[in-house]
Design an enzyme around this catalytic site. Sequence first.
Site, short mmCIF file in Angstrom:
data_model
loop_
_atom_site.label_atom_id
_atom_site.label_comp_id
_atom_site.label_asym_id
_atom_site.label_seq_id
_atom_site.Cartn_x
_atom_site.Cartn_y
_atom_site.Cartn_z
N ASN A 175 -18.03 -17.06 13.41
CA ASN A 175 -19.32 -16.97 12.36
C ASN A 175 -19.70 -18.19 12.25
O ASN A 175 -19.13 -19.15 11.59
CB ASN A 175 -18.47 -16.41 11.12
CG ASN A 175 -19.62 -16.11 10.08
OD1 ASN A 175 -20.88 -16.49 10.17
ND2 ASN A 175 -19.36 -15.50 9.01
N ARG A 258 -20.75 -12.90 14.51
CA ARG A 258 -21.31 -12.47 13.58
C ARG A 258 -22.75 -12.93 13.76
O ARG A 258 -23.20 -14.02 13.75
CB ARG A 258 -20.95 -12.91 12.29
CG ARG A 258 -21.74 -12.17 11.10
CD ARG A 258 -21.73 -12.99 9.82
NE ARG A 258 -22.42 -12.56 8.67
CZ ARG A 258 -22.69 -12.97 7.65
NH1 ARG A 258 -22.38 -14.17 7.20
NH2 ARG A 258 -23.52 -12.29 6.78
N HIS A 347 -24.88 -7.79 5.13
CA HIS A 347 -23.61 -7.41 4.64
C HIS A 347 -23.10 -6.22 5.29
O HIS A 347 -22.20 -5.66 4.95
CB HIS A 347 -23.38 -7.51 3.23
CG HIS A 347 -23.62 -8.78 2.85
ND1 HIS A 347 -24.07 -8.92 1.50
CD2 HIS A 347 -23.19 -10.22 3.18
CE1 HIS A 347 -24.30 -10.30 1.25
NE2 HIS A 347 -23.75 -11.23 2.19
N ARG A 408 -29.50 -17.90 -4.72
CA ARG A 408 -30.53 -17.21 -4.50
C ARG A 408 -31.14 -16.19 -5.59
O ARG A 408 -30.35 -15.88 -6.25
CB ARG A 408 -30.60 -16.24 -3.18
CG ARG A 408 -30.28 -17.02 -1.82
CD ARG A 408 -29.84 -16.11 -0.64
NE ARG A 408 -28.49 -16.39 -0.06
CZ ARG A 408 -27.86 -15.67 0.73
NH1 ARG A 408 -28.25 -14.65 1.17
NH2 ARG A 408 -26.84 -16.27 1.22
N GLU A 554 -14.74 -9.13 7.44
CA GLU A 554 -15.53 -8.98 8.71
C GLU A 554 -15.19 -9.06 10.12
O GLU A 554 -15.56 -8.55 11.12
CB GLU A 554 -16.97 -9.94 8.45
CG GLU A 554 -17.92 -9.35 7.21
CD GLU A 554 -18.41 -10.46 6.50
OE1 GLU A 554 -17.92 -11.58 6.49
OE2 GLU A 554 -19.78 -10.13 6.20
C1 LIG Z 1 -26.77 -12.35 4.56
C2 LIG Z 1 -26.10 -13.10 3.76
O1 LIG Z 1 -26.47 -13.33 2.72
O2 LIG Z 1 -24.84 -13.61 4.33
P1 LIG Z 1 -23.78 -14.66 3.43
O3 LIG Z 1 -23.35 -13.85 2.39
O4 LIG Z 1 -22.84 -15.03 4.45
O5 LIG Z 1 -24.84 -15.64 3.10
MG LIG Z 2 -18.94 -13.71 3.03
#
Ligand SMILES: CC(=O)OP(=O)(O)O
Ligand SMILES: [Mg+2]
Length: 571
Positions: A175, A258, A347, A408, A554
């Site tokens: 990953n 991934r 996810h 975010r 994962e």
């Molecule tokens: C797609 C995504 O948000 O992945 P991560 O949670 O690993 O940042």
């Molecule tokens: Mg994670």
Amino acid sequence: MDDLIEFLSGIEIFSDLSDDWLMHLSQASELIEYKASEQVISTRDLYRYLWIVYRGKVDISGINQENARLFLTSLNAGDVLGELSVTFDKPVIDDITAAEDTSVIRLPKDVFSHVVAQNPSTLKKIACMATERQIQRGQNIPPRAGYRSRFTDNPDPYDLNFSSAKKQVKLLIINCGSSSLKYSLFDTSSPQPMFEGLIENIGAENSPHRLKTVTAKIQRSEVVKDIREAFSSMVNVLTGKAIGVITDFSEIQAVGHRVVHGGDKFSGSAVINDEVKDAIRQCVALAPLHNPYNLTGVEVMTELLPSAVSVAVFDTAFHQSMPHQAYTYALPYQLAEERHVRRYGFHGTNHHFVALMASVFVKRHVGNLRIISCHLGNGASVCAIERGRSIDTSMGLTPLEGLVMGTRCGDIDPGLVLYLLQNGDSADSLEKTLNKESGLKGTSGISNDMREILKAADEGNDKAEVALRMFCYRVRKYIGAYLAALGGVDILIFTGGIGENSSEIRARICQGLDSFGINLDTESNRMAKVQRGNIADISTEASRIRILVVAADEERMIAREIIRTVDTLRA
Ligand SMILES: CC(=O)OP(=O)(O)O
Ligand SMILES: [Mg+2]
Ligand SMILES: Nc1ncnc2c1ncn2[C@@H]1O[C@H](COP(=O)(O)OP(=O)(O)O)[C@@H](O)[C@H]1O
């Protein structure tokens, strides 16, 4: 082509067609491969195609009045599917799943309708076939117990412990992020990894390298200049004398990557070749924080292990089963189509994994369950899973939509983006604001780390308290939405760093949901400690919906995907 024409000419409903018509059908046919237990057609599929089993076998199942899944029958090579729905414009009424590795011919509705319109005898043959099927269907009730026993008799029904691996093989899971490299080494003789490593802060003055074997946990301080050096460091520790577990790197036969964004090209995992690499490259603009680095990982690993097979496992693949109304944004149709603008969801590998784990835990086939999965980590998303398939999820075109996350913003008014752009912000600065400076970090002004937010809120910091409430309220809103989307739920899952470790967040999210059948057991919630491979039930006995904490894994799911994708590794 000749083979296909000959095959089609042997199908009863096409047996009166001339060679020209058969040629026409064969040119429009698409051959699609399905792995065992993958869905071929769901009840939600609209009347867009006619399907014909080319090789292998499919199981047909339906839902009875008690909402249980019933096995109805199996169809083999040469059998036709979806003939009534395509002829009479009605949705398909049964679920059709590959019983073994299967190839299916898919014929677009307009081609089929044209053939039927010009050849009335074909319509008659379809009517006869449909009548026979209805009679058979009546005789099949009560249904065979096949569907259920195949699940309950099997200690590893979903292959999560690699039972279908042909021989003992070593698999490396990668990953690769913008400044981190996470890797795990599996030997298929055990579901637990032999070795796990994480190198963070690549490019900074100090890059901690965390290592874990079956018996030891170590943290080393390293100077890792760039991602290539990170890979060299990985090879050195895996093969080194100190805690290495292999003598030669070439012992690794397959590598799983991934890959966050696979667009709408992949509904499953894929053996990596030039075409797959191109497809990953085309999605870079949609996942700029993830895909470029995933691709670098693929390239460096190909140089390091040229003879190993590599497989891409996409975050987006599991969500390709979403119906139109869930994945379509209400934008001009042409714009959405031409620019591939739609909900993709992320996810997916973990949402899928925890749903399968929960199904084994409650001893009910995933095909009989409705599940809401809350993946709460740095990135966070909720997924509605109906009978094993994602029907909606909170992340969208990019991993920015949905929940409040570490940095975010999640859901915001799209008008807000326009407002900021028209009033001084550039697209670049806005991208940074929304992706890296918002969420828990932005609203609290403290940190993106939930542990620090909880601590600050506990000490009376108002902004931290607001950030916490926003985070939990957003998750609760999505749970409510997906309760409605699924029309009832059997299991609610918490997973990811926050979902697994914070009893307080789980309690705040579940607050006030008792009347929907979500009753949290305070003590079990407080005591819940999960590690990979185990599950905690934190609901009261009376809770209609089981509330489970399932550790994200994962890596194990990616290892399982390698075995299911590479023919030579599977028994
Ligand atoms: C797609 C995504 O948000 O992945 P991560 O949670 O690993 O940042
Ligand atoms: Mg994670
Ligand atoms: N005990 C805990 N209590 C609350 N939050 C926690 C706890 N342990 C880890 N976390 C949170 O989990 C998040 C990271 O989750 P993880 O799934 O590991 O992230 P990623 O998305 O990077 O894989 C961080 O916000 C961290 O604060």
